[in-house]
Design a protein around this motif. Sequence first.
Motif, PDB file in Angstrom:
ATOM      1  N   VAL A 192      -5.611  -0.416   6.502  1.00 36.16           N
ATOM      2  CA  VAL A 192      -6.717  -1.168   7.094  1.00 36.16           C
ATOM      3  C   VAL A 192      -7.518  -1.872   6.000  1.00 36.16           C
ATOM      4  O   VAL A 192      -7.880  -3.057   6.130  1.00 36.16           O
ATOM      5  N   ALA A 193      -7.803  -1.161   4.917  1.00 40.55           N
ATOM      6  CA  ALA A 193      -8.580  -1.750   3.820  1.00 40.55           C
ATOM      7  C   ALA A 193      -7.865  -2.970   3.238  1.00 40.55           C
ATOM      8  O   ALA A 193      -8.477  -4.026   3.002  1.00 40.55           O
ATOM      9  N   ASP A 232     -11.008   6.052  -4.028  1.00 40.84           N
ATOM     10  CA  ASP A 232     -10.994   4.958  -4.984  1.00 40.84           C
ATOM     11  C   ASP A 232      -9.912   3.934  -4.644  1.00 40.84           C
ATOM     12  O   ASP A 232     -10.128   2.719  -4.762  1.00 40.84           O
ATOM     13  N   LYS A 233      -8.758   4.422  -4.208  1.00 40.25           N
ATOM     14  CA  LYS A 233      -7.660   3.514  -3.886  1.00 40.25           C
ATOM     15  C   LYS A 233      -7.996   2.679  -2.654  1.00 40.25           C
ATOM     16  O   LYS A 233      -7.706   1.478  -2.595  1.00 40.25           O
ATOM     17  N   THR A 234      -8.608   3.308  -1.661  1.00 36.09           N
ATOM     18  CA  THR A 234      -9.009   2.585  -0.460  1.00 36.09           C
ATOM     19  C   THR A 234     -10.048   1.521  -0.798  1.00 36.09           C
ATOM     20  O   THR A 234      -9.983   0.381  -0.322  1.00 36.09           O
ATOM     21  N   ARG A 235     -10.988   1.879  -1.651  1.00 38.14           N
ATOM     22  CA  ARG A 235     -12.020   0.924  -2.070  1.00 38.14           C
ATOM     23  C   ARG A 235     -11.395  -0.229  -2.858  1.00 38.14           C
ATOM     24  O   ARG A 235     -11.785  -1.399  -2.698  1.00 38.14           O
ATOM     25  N   LEU A 236     -10.425   0.069  -3.697  1.00 38.25           N
ATOM     26  CA  LEU A 236      -9.742  -0.970  -4.474  1.00 38.25           C
ATOM     27  C   LEU A 236      -9.025  -1.952  -3.555  1.00 38.25           C
ATOM     28  O   LEU A 236      -9.103  -3.166  -3.745  1.00 38.25           O
ATOM     29  N   PHE A 237      -8.323  -1.436  -2.546  1.00 37.08           N
ATOM     30  CA  PHE A 237      -7.591  -2.308  -1.626  1.00 37.08           C
ATOM     31  C   PHE A 237      -8.537  -3.186  -0.806  1.00 37.08           C
ATOM     32  O   PHE A 237      -8.237  -4.339  -0.531  1.00 37.08           O
ATOM     33  N   VAL A 254     -11.626  -9.862   6.954  1.00 33.31           N
ATOM     34  CA  VAL A 254     -12.281  -9.139   8.040  1.00 33.31           C
ATOM     35  C   VAL A 254     -13.108  -8.000   7.445  1.00 33.31           C
ATOM     36  O   VAL A 254     -12.672  -7.324   6.511  1.00 33.31           O
ATOM     37  N   ASP A 255     -14.299  -7.783   7.996  1.00 37.95           N
ATOM     38  CA  ASP A 255     -15.129  -6.664   7.546  1.00 37.95           C
ATOM     39  C   ASP A 255     -14.682  -5.377   8.227  1.00 37.95           C
ATOM     40  O   ASP A 255     -14.353  -5.371   9.422  1.00 37.95           O
ATOM     41  N   VAL A 268       0.829  -1.214   0.000  1.00 36.80           N
ATOM     42  CA  VAL A 268       0.000   0.000   0.000  1.00 36.80           C
ATOM     43  C   VAL A 268       0.862   1.262   0.000  1.00 36.80           C
ATOM     44  O   VAL A 268       0.374   2.354   0.247  1.00 36.80           O
ATOM     45  N   ARG A 269       2.158   1.082  -0.262  1.00 35.18           N
ATOM     46  CA  ARG A 269       3.108   2.192  -0.376  1.00 35.18           C
ATOM     47  C   ARG A 269       3.257   3.003   0.917  1.00 35.18           C
ATOM     48  O   ARG A 269       3.547   4.178   0.891  1.00 35.18           O
ATOM     49  N   SER A 270       3.072   2.360   2.060  1.00 39.49           N
ATOM     50  CA  SER A 270       3.394   2.975   3.343  1.00 39.49           C
ATOM     51  C   SER A 270       3.506   1.888   4.400  1.00 39.49           C
ATOM     52  O   SER A 270       3.039   0.755   4.197  1.00 39.49           O
ATOM     53  N   TYR A 271       4.094   2.237   5.529  1.00 40.00           N
ATOM     54  CA  TYR A 271       4.298   1.282   6.620  1.00 40.00           C
ATOM     55  C   TYR A 271       3.021   0.994   7.395  1.00 40.00           C
ATOM     56  O   TYR A 271       2.986   0.075   8.229  1.00 40.00           O
ATOM     57  N   LYS A 272       1.949   1.719   7.143  1.00 39.01           N
ATOM     58  CA  LYS A 272       0.762   1.662   7.985  1.00 39.01           C
ATOM     59  C   LYS A 272       0.112   0.286   8.048  1.00 39.01           C
ATOM     60  O   LYS A 272      -0.560  -0.053   9.028  1.00 39.01           O
ATOM     61  N   LEU A 273       0.293  -0.528   7.009  1.00 41.96           N
ATOM     62  CA  LEU A 273      -0.356  -1.834   7.046  1.00 41.96           C
ATOM     63  C   LEU A 273       0.276  -2.755   8.081  1.00 41.96           C
ATOM     64  O   LEU A 273      -0.327  -3.745   8.494  1.00 41.96           O
ATOM     65  N   ARG A 274       1.483  -2.443   8.567  1.00 38.97           N
ATOM     66  CA  ARG A 274       2.123  -3.288   9.583  1.00 38.97           C
ATOM     67  C   ARG A 274       1.332  -3.259  10.889  1.00 38.97           C
ATOM     68  O   ARG A 274       0.993  -4.301  11.460  1.00 38.97           O
TER      69      ARG A 274
END
Length: 414
Positions: A80-81, A105-110, A89-90, A48-54
């Motif tokens: 999160v997405a 759009d990117k969040t929805r795609l992920f 997970v929902d 997702v091009r950032s560390y946030k998914l960790r």
Amino acid sequence: MTDFAERARAATAAMRDVFPPTPCQRNDYLSDRFGADIWLKREDLTPVRSYKLRGAFNAMRKLGGVRVACASAGNHAQGVAWMCRHLGVDGVIFMPVTTPGQKIDKTRLFGGDRVEIRLVGDFFDDTLAAAKAFCAEDGAHFLSPFDDDDVIEGQAAVAVEMIEQMDVLPDLIVSPVGGGGLTAGMLSYLRAVGRGLETVPEMRLVEPRGGASLTAALAAGHPVTLDRLDNFVDGAAVARIGDRTFAHLSQVPERHVLRVPENRLCITIQELLNTEGIVLEPAGALSVDALRDLGPEIEGRRVVCVTTGGNFDFERLPDVKERAMRFAGTKKYYVLRMPQRPGALRDFLDILGPRDDIARFEYLKKSARNFGTVLIGIETDTPAAFERLEGEMEAIGFVWRDLSEDPMLGELVI
């Protein structure tokens, strides 16, 4: 080894089932420029091009499939997405109504069909309140972008990977700090394993000057809310550092926290794009820009800069260029009082140098009989050109005002 270090390593190992480690790469351009051994920990290269998914991954894997909700207009929402989709997970992601369509759009795609996006509020505080109210009513788990123990633990994976990847450990690690989740995790891990390392890296933390919430908290001895916030560095401009994250960062010496001017940061974003082909968002470039301030401290030393994100909207590129030129002193805007007589404009054009370019020309007051007020933007190749130009304007009797000396007026007019 402490429990925190063991948990951080376990989280890092679990991540390998979902996404690969990000590379830690030596950068020859920066190394030559600063006379040091400069490496980049490329968190801008995650899925997702950032560390946030960790942090999102570590928190969500412990929840056992519980529905989650978050409030974010940027990297946290995308992290999160992405994890909702990959962990099955929902999730409900609250975003401000003003969020650019590209980010929605990117969040929805992920997230795919696992994520519902709700646009609420013109300002982030309204969005955050709506997300928390939803969790209270629905029973969903609110996932903070930084002020969460499991998120902090997950972000520590950046330090775990870095130590595993480098044959010779760095003398210094430079990392951005916003809400504090990443730096709290990395610093806590380094403290925990330091005694077992041949070299214990020091850390320098970097904030945007217009969002220096850690600096304010260190001065006060506790988290405080900033009165004003410059949102240009949207991935790190946080009005109040987290309570949990500050507990990890409260012993950081104030001299180890650097504050980067937003307009200078734009020069670094441009340089990395043009010379290295590295696309970084403003927060992702903070650590590299801070090398300018570290100066002699890093000469001959091994330094790792954490490039935390690359979600750069190229529609912002004209603004980045504008800010960079204004910081470098090669672009200015003037309000010019020009006589309403034949040849007055020619008189002005005649004093321009061969490298001076008119980027904007607009009459602000068209009904004046004797004088007309003009907004004029000039681009040139050196700040010294403006000294000559201003001297020439005075010599021919033009009355002018430099808008760069009045930021508030500049924002209104420009």
